[in-house]
Design a protein around this motif. Structure first.
Motif, PDB file in Angstrom:
ATOM      1  N   ILE A 133       0.845  -1.185   0.000  1.00 46.58           N
ATOM      2  CA  ILE A 133       0.000   0.000   0.000  1.00 46.58           C
ATOM      3  C   ILE A 133       0.892   1.251   0.000  1.00 46.58           C
ATOM      4  CG2 ILE A 133      -1.783   1.249   1.263  1.00 46.58           C
ATOM      5  CD1 ILE A 133      -2.423  -1.418   2.708  1.00 46.58           C
ATOM      6  N   VAL A 151      -7.289  -1.418  -4.464  1.00 48.52           N
ATOM      7  CA  VAL A 151      -7.852  -1.221  -3.136  1.00 48.52           C
ATOM      8  C   VAL A 151      -7.358   0.118  -2.591  1.00 48.52           C
ATOM      9  CG1 VAL A 151      -7.995  -2.080  -0.770  1.00 48.52           C
ATOM     10  CG2 VAL A 151      -7.988  -3.696  -2.681  1.00 48.52           C
ATOM     11  N   TYR A 180     -11.750   0.245   3.684  1.00 51.54           N
ATOM     12  CA  TYR A 180     -11.185   0.203   2.341  1.00 51.54           C
ATOM     13  C   TYR A 180     -12.288   0.096   1.299  1.00 51.54           C
ATOM     14  CZ  TYR A 180     -11.872  -4.848   2.938  1.00 51.54           C
ATOM     15  OH  TYR A 180     -12.416  -6.085   3.171  1.00 51.54           O
ATOM     16  N   VAL A 238      -7.328   2.452   0.839  1.00 56.15           N
ATOM     17  CA  VAL A 238      -7.466   2.271   2.282  1.00 56.15           C
ATOM     18  C   VAL A 238      -7.315   3.621   2.981  1.00 56.15           C
ATOM     19  CG1 VAL A 238      -6.692   0.954   4.284  1.00 56.15           C
ATOM     20  CG2 VAL A 238      -6.261   0.065   1.988  1.00 56.15           C
ATOM     21  N   ASP A 239      -8.206   3.902   3.904  1.00 55.66           N
ATOM     22  CA  ASP A 239      -8.092   5.130   4.692  1.00 55.66           C
ATOM     23  C   ASP A 239      -7.119   4.880   5.842  1.00 55.66           C
ATOM     24  OD1 ASP A 239      -8.341   7.486   6.075  1.00 55.66           O
ATOM     25  OD2 ASP A 239     -10.529   7.526   6.027  1.00 55.66           O
ATOM     26  N   HIS A 277      -3.072   3.260  -1.329  1.00 53.55           N
ATOM     27  CA  HIS A 277      -3.566   2.572  -2.526  1.00 53.55           C
ATOM     28  C   HIS A 277      -2.678   1.374  -2.826  1.00 53.55           C
ATOM     29  CE1 HIS A 277      -3.729   1.833  -6.918  1.00 53.55           C
ATOM     30  NE2 HIS A 277      -5.012   1.979  -6.714  1.00 53.55           N
ATOM     31  N   THR A 315     -12.779  -1.534  -2.726  1.00 54.50           N
ATOM     32  CA  THR A 315     -12.189  -2.428  -3.720  1.00 54.50           C
ATOM     33  C   THR A 315     -12.813  -2.164  -5.084  1.00 54.50           C
ATOM     34  OG1 THR A 315     -11.935  -4.122  -2.010  1.00 54.50           O
ATOM     35  CG2 THR A 315     -11.695  -4.832  -4.293  1.00 54.50           C
ATOM     36  N   LEU A 358      -5.662  -5.406   8.452  1.00 53.30           N
ATOM     37  CA  LEU A 358      -6.462  -4.741   7.427  1.00 53.30           C
ATOM     38  C   LEU A 358      -7.312  -5.751   6.661  1.00 53.30           C
ATOM     39  CD1 LEU A 358      -3.873  -2.182   5.983  1.00 53.30           C
ATOM     40  CD2 LEU A 358      -5.765  -1.713   7.560  1.00 53.30           C
ATOM     41  N   LEU A 380      -7.198  -7.136   3.605  1.00 52.42           N
ATOM     42  CA  LEU A 380      -7.652  -6.706   2.284  1.00 52.42           C
ATOM     43  C   LEU A 380      -8.003  -7.931   1.429  1.00 52.42           C
ATOM     44  CD1 LEU A 380      -5.088  -3.840   1.575  1.00 52.42           C
ATOM     45  CD2 LEU A 380      -7.314  -3.742   2.734  1.00 52.42           C
TER      46      LEU A 380
END
Length: 208
Positions: free
Chosen positions: A66, A89, A103, A91-92, A124, A105, A158, A160
């Motif tokens: 990320i 993806v 996140y 992600v904050d 990202h 997607t 996370l 993801l």
């Protein structure tokens, strides 16, 4: 012929926008409107000029990120897949954000010409789904090492949704990236309030 065919919508993750385009066909080609500065700025509510672009070419199972940025040297980005296909993806990772850790997607490929706008501060990552996938990154400013952060795309906290059945192909830097918790402890992540100030223009962006 009207080429104002962009459709721009904010996603469930605030400040992140999907930019898609209606195809315009004739007897020879199919055209997609990829970017209009005025339309994008109207949608996001602030200036966004593309001042730097790069392309990443990857084989299937390459996982990048990320990646994000912080501070006045941070950069907003518009990412799209111009060949092949990739799962993206966002992600904050803005410290103090009410959406921290959430996140979004998206599946992006060359057949739709869609892109995702990622503001400064958010992270990202993307996974190539086909060989010779090409991801284009259009940025508000060139890459600045001191303003960049990297967090592990495989951070179990996370979680993801990569859907991997085999280990991905990653760079050494991405493999060695800290988890979000480790990055937070090291003070590497951007503050939510600073990001909001930057979006509002009250925190001046660095000049080249």
């Amino acid at each position: 012929m009207d080429f104002r065919s962009l459709e721009i919508s904010e996603l469930a993750l605030p400040d992140v926008f999907l930019i898609s385009s209606r195809a315009v066909e004739d007897d020879v080609v199919v055209r997609y409107e990829a970017f209009r500065e005025d339309c994008v700025e109207e949608a996001i509510g602030r200036p966004f000029a593309i001042r730097y672009s790069d392309l990443s070419v990857a084989r299937r199972r390459v996982l990048r990120g990320i990646h994000g940025s912080t501070g006045p040297d941070g950069r907003a980005r518009l990412l799209c897949c111009v060949r092949g296909a990739a799962v993206h993806v966002v992600v904050d990772l803005r410290v103090g954000s009410p959406d921290y850790g959430r996140y979004e997607t998206l599946w992006l490929d060359h057949r739709t010409a869609a892109g995702v706008f990622v503001p400064e501060g958010l992270g990202h990552a993307w996974l190539a789904l086909e060989d010779d996938t090409v991801v284009a990154c259009h940025s508000s400013r060139p890459y600045t090492a001191g303003a960049a952060y990297t967090v592990s795309a495989l951070d179990p906290a996370l979680a993801l949704p990569w859907g991997l059945t085999r280990a991905p192909v990653m760079t050494d830097d991405d493999l060695a990236a800290p988890t979000a918790a480790e990055a937070l402890a090291r003070g590497l992540l951007p503050a939510y309030e600073d990001c909001l100030a930057l979006y509002a223009g009250s925190l001046p962006a660095a000049t080249d």
